[in-house]
Design an enzyme around this catalytic site. Structure first.
Site, PDB file in Angstrom:
ATOM      1  N   GLU A 575     136.812  42.001  60.893  1.00  0.00           N
ATOM      2  CA  GLU A 575     136.495  43.142  60.030  1.00  0.00           C
ATOM      3  C   GLU A 575     135.173  42.941  59.304  1.00  0.00           C
ATOM      4  O   GLU A 575     135.039  43.222  58.105  1.00  0.00           O
ATOM      5  CB  GLU A 575     137.633  43.381  59.038  1.00  0.00           C
ATOM      6  N   GLU A 650     145.127  42.672  64.920  1.00  0.00           N
ATOM      7  CA  GLU A 650     145.810  42.606  63.626  1.00  0.00           C
ATOM      8  C   GLU A 650     146.650  43.866  63.481  1.00  0.00           C
ATOM      9  O   GLU A 650     146.122  44.976  63.590  1.00  0.00           O
ATOM     10  CB  GLU A 650     144.797  42.476  62.493  1.00  0.00           C
TER      11      GLU A 650
END
Length: 992
Positions: A575, A650
């Site tokens: 991210e 994720e």
């Protein structure tokens, strides 16, 4: 991969020149250290480092450890920061005498409009403005300080210079990494501080550390606490920010000769500097990287030598609990001048069939001598007849290294696989003039790994990845490394059905990968959480290290971990902020190239939460695309990018507290947050996340997805979402009176929420499964006959009230009974994200007694489970995961404490206080109960049970053996004991 070294270190032989070593010698350097903390202290005070150079800098205010002297220490990784965003904060420099300045450079923490004034003074009281800037947005030079009509030769010289920030824009705080002064000659000048005294600084060879604490490594200074309610709960409310020094003395034999000595650090948090006999021998930046320091030239053979290590954790450098200090192992390595380089053996199996496997070995040999060396390199697989490579001879110039490639044909190879993780041992031998001068052993596995657009393949067989993300801490043990701690975590996760982990979001401890190799667990090995850009408010995140360290970190990361058969891919980041920028693509290309150069045998992936990253050109740079929380995009991705492998890197981020349930039960993701706990119906999540069922349905509908990594396997310290931002919210309470009282309490603490550890885990901080464990077990182990009922059935005062019941099972049909009366039959609806993966009865009315579920599969009996109303706590039950452990100060036993009623049933609401004592050659090193708001501490011998359970962790004392008795007491409850045995450690164990 585990590297084995021959341990033959001999001290105190006085001869002119040392005989060649038969092999590289490696032994533990963990024991006999002295330690002290400085900077931010556990009690909230600030303790200056002894003997530190005093910079004559002052400021009107500062935030935590970001003091004035940081702005002129020559280190752009530190900074001065004001205490708030108000205008008028200033920093003052005293040069001791008048100096003429021609230029002042200001390096801000980050670009933003700022208004500031620079003033000069002769006495520090009367000030003259000499320069100003309005709207400065980054690095600026304040030139011609005395006005454009005044020549520099006529410039005033001032003793004091003051930098006042009158505006920061957007609520930013005044925060400066460095202020640099330049005189008329173009020379950088600094205020003259007190010079260092070699006997008063902690790295000095003669520094007096007798009053420092004695301890052994690994050591996490922050886990010792105390928890402080006013600290950020994002990082666990523990005092991890600060400075720590470690010192150790050791002998070097007089015959050291040309032998090389190295210190190998598995990890130090953070920014370690390593001194030997008062001299800087080496340093590193990233606290999660392993690194080597050559200490040879700093040693004094035949004398006592001193190593000093400085570690510093900067504030706002982590968004979870990182740990602090020398939290992983340290090794002393001794070699001949010509030797196999650190992590210098690369082993791959480029061709594998049932009949044979080609093993390719690349060995890097380093020559540290002042003359060329002609050496031969030989490789052989231990215990396998005929599995030896042809000796290769090579000339290595003085002061250089060379890589030598050889191959071995391995007949009828035993493959490394999930259920049969076979490991081979490769011996690499270096000879000089026919004599062995080095020998190292490395383990490896023979297997094939393929990432295809339709999934992941291991040894030619498609394997769905049932994975979890794992942070690196071990709960009550903090970040300090215990190999048994990792092994136990993997045992628990395998029972659930896990076959893979993602090392979120940093290089793991070597012991974790060694355990994965032994146990058949696949690894997505992740390197970074931040690239060049700052993430969130983390002003001291990895971005401040990026320019100088990212290539070194990547190379060390790959070299260290490349021989592990468990590692199936490299993850370049999680991210990261650059997913949507042109520069992000450039960085991605660089990282993928570096990974492929360092290890051509593995693919590179990334975890992306930007919904456009897969189609804006960023995602296609990577071999494998990773989706974070985007199950609704799987189908579109597969259609638009049919040739790129994809993994759900994720997922879910469902949150819950073990054994906590709140009513009424609603299915909205934000409807289960009460009393700083989260209801365990497994329906609740933060705004970006969702129930496990949604991910199951999306993956079943899109089988080309290689699998998933759930956030997270275990609870971890810090990041207690949904209470992660320290905001007391009245809506988090089940009644107005509780809300009012809690808000008043936390207002007094600066509106800090009490939560100190996460709710994300499928397993709690102790390792006790939450209800969610069983929905994953049911889905990931469909052949296991199992059923699990929630909630518990102790609801005194709720008689006659609606109390929904959910059941997780690998069966397809279930009937629920309450005290023998059927509550109805439920049938799973394949593909449904509500009824496809759980059974539920929403209209059950509570009455004491017994719940029973009867589950069938394909019309045949499958599994049953019960939940009964229990009595009050009457007994304590102690059960150890292992009753015999080694007395090496490494091995540990986890003892589960269960509160029982008179009939032997676990009391699911029990919260009695517990006290533990241990008699014998062992010590208690941690207690825990899984309650994310318990701030009582881990490093003690008392704790309250939480919803029926608690935990105590016992370690054997080094070099001792014998029986141990652990006793648990609680007022009004019968005392419980358990017998353990500490086995005498072997000589080999004591070297590790």
């Amino acid at each position: 991969m585990k590297t084995h070294w021959t341990l033959l270190l001999t001290l105190g032989i006085s001869v002119a020149n040392a005989a060649p070593l038969p092999a590289t010698q490696r032994e533990t350097f963990d024991f006999g250290w002295k330690h002290a903390r400085f900077g931010n202290m556990p009690d909230g005070t600030v303790q200056p480092e002894p003997g530190a150079e005093s910079a004559p800098l002052t400021s009107s205010s500062h935030e935590h450890q970001n003091i004035a002297m940081n702005a002129m220490d020559g280190n752009r990784n530190t900074r001065w920061c004001a205490a708030n965003a108000n205008p008028g904060h200033y920093i003052t420099a005293d040069f001791g005498k008048p100096v003429a300045v021609s230029q002042i450079d200001v390096i801000w923490e980050k670009a933003a409009p700022r208004d500031y004034v620079i003033s000069g003074s002769d006495n520090g009281k009367t000030w003259t403005d000499i320069a100003a800037r309005i709207g400065d947005n980054g690095t600026e030079s304040a030139q011609n300080l005395y006005g454009k009509n005044q020549k520099p030769a006529d410039s005033r010289a001032y003793r004091y210079y003051k930098f006042t920030v009158n505006g920061t824009g957007g609520g930013n705080w005044a925060s400066i990494r460095e202020i640099e002064f330049t005189d008329a000659a173009g020379k950088k000048i600094k205020p003259a501080g007190e010079k260092l005294n070699a006997n008063k600084v902690p790295f000095g060879a003669n520094f007096d550390d007798t009053k420092w604490r004695s301890l052994n490594l690994p050591h996490d200074w922050a886990i010792e606490g105390p928890f402080r309610p006013e600290l950020e709960n994002e990082t666990g409310k523990l005092p991890w920010v600060g400075i720590g020094w470690y010192r150790k003395s050791f002998d070097v034999p007089a015959d050291a000769g040309e032998h090389r000595y190295y210190l190998d650090f598995d990890g130090v948090l953070s920014m370690p500097k390593v001194y030997v006999n008062g001299e800087l021998a080496g340093e590193w930046g990233y606290g999660y990287s392993s690194f080597r320091v050559d200490i040879s030239k700093h040693l004094k053979p035949g004398q006592k030598n001193t190593v000093a290590v400085r570690a510093e954790n900067l504030p706002r450098s982590s968004r979870w609990y990182p740990g602090a200090g020398i939290y992983r192992h340290v090794w002393l390595t001794k070699t001949n001048p010509v030797h196999v380089d650190n992590w210098g053996v690369s082993i791959t199996t480029p061709q594998v069939s049932k009949d044979k496997a080609t093993v390719e070995i690349k060995t890097t040999v380093l020559n540290t001598s002042d003359k060329p060396a002609i050496v031969s390199v030989e490789n052989a697989v231990a215990g396998v007849a005929g599995a030896a490579g042809k000796p290769e001879t090579v000339t290595i110039p003085a002061g250089q290294s060379k890589e030598i490639t050889s191959t071995i044909q391995l007949g009828n190879p035993k493959l490394w696989d999930l259920d049969t993780p076979h490991l081979y041992d490769l011996a690499t031998t270096i000879k000089l003039d026919g004599k062995i001068i080095d020998k190292v052993n490395n383990t490896f596995g023979v297997r094939t790994v393929e990432w295809k657009p339709d999934g992941f393949y291991l040894n030619g067989r498609k394997v769905r990845i049932n994975g979890v993300c794992q942070h690196h801490d071990l709960g009550p043990l903090g970040a300090a490394v215990y190999a048994r701690g990792y092994e136990r975590q993997l045992e628990i996760l395998k029972e659930m059905g896990v076959n893979s982990i993602r090392t979120s979001h940093n290089p793991p401890a070597p012991e974790l990968l060694e355990a994965c190799d032994r146990m058949g667990i696949l690894v997505d090995n992740e390197l970074f959480d931040i690239w060049e850009h700052q993430k969130y408010d983390k002003a001291n995140g990895y971005h401040i290290l990026w320019k100088d360290w990212h290539v070194k970190d990547l190379q060390n990361f790959v070299k260290r971990d490349r021989n592990h058969p468990s590692v199936i891919c490299w993850s370049a980041g999680n991210e990261i902020d650059e997913q949507g920028t042109a520069r992000g693509k450039e960085v991605a290309q660089e990282l993928v190239r570096l990974f492929h150069e360092a290890d051509p045998s593995r693919k590179v992936t990334v975890g992306c939460n930007n919904p456009n990253a897969w189609k804006n050109g960023f995602g296609e740079i990577f071999d494998i695309y990773g989706f974070n929380y985007k199950p609704h995009l799987y189908g579109e991705f597969i259609k638009q990018r049919p040739n790129q492998p994809v993994i759900a890197s994720e997922t879910s981020s469902c949150v819950s507290t073990r054994g906590e349930y709140y009513f009424p039960v609603k299915w909205g993701i934000g409807d289960g947050f009460f009393n700083y706990q989260v209801s365990s119906y497994d329906l609740y999540a933060p705004g970006w996340a969702y129930r496990p069922d949604r991910e199951f349905a999306a993956q079943d509908a899109n089988p080309n997805i290689a699998g998933e990594y759930v956030w997270t396997g275990f609870d971890y310290l810090g990041e207690p979402t949904p209470y992660n931002q320290d905001r007391a919210n009245a809506g988090n309470f089940s009644n107005p009176e509780e809300a009012k009282a809690a808000l008043e309490r936390f207002a007094a603490l600066g509106n800090k929420a009490p939560s100190r550890s996460s709710y994300f885990g499928i397993v709690d901080l102790c390792g006790f499964p939450k209800d969610r464990f069983f929905i994953y077990q049911a889905h990931w182990r469909p052949d296991l006959k199992m059923a699990h009922i929630l909630p518990h059935w102790n609801w005194e005062g709720r008689e006659g009230e609606i109390t929904p019941v959910h059941v997780y099972s690998s069966g397809d049909t279930a009937e629920l009974f309450l005290n023998g009366k059927s509550q109805g039959v439920r049938v799973k609806k394949p593909g449904s994200d509500t009824e496809g993966y759980r059974f539920f009865w929403n209209d059950v009315k509570y009455e004491p007694g017994e719940l029973k579920v009867v589950v069938t599969k394909n019309g045949q009996p499958w599994a049953t489970a019960t939940r009964a109303t229990t009595g009050k706590t009457a007994a304590i039950d102690l059960q150890a995961d292992r009753t015999a452990i080694a007395g090496d100060a490494r091995d540990i036993s986890y003892v589960t404490v269960t509160m029982k009623d008179a009939k032997g049933n676990t009391v699911p609401t029990a919260k009695e206080p517990l006290t533990f004592t241990v008699n014998g050659p062992a010590e208690i090193i941690g207690v825990c109960n899984g309650n994310p708001v318990d701030l009582s501490g881990f490093q003690k011998n008392t704790i309250d049970a939480f919803n029926g359970l608690a935990q105590v962790i016992v370690r054997g004392k080094r070099g001792e053996s014998g029986p141990v008795t652990l006793t648990a007491t609680s007022p009004g409850i019968k005392t419980a004991t358990i017998k353990l045995n500490i086995a005498k450690p072997t000589a080999e164990q004591l070297k590790k």
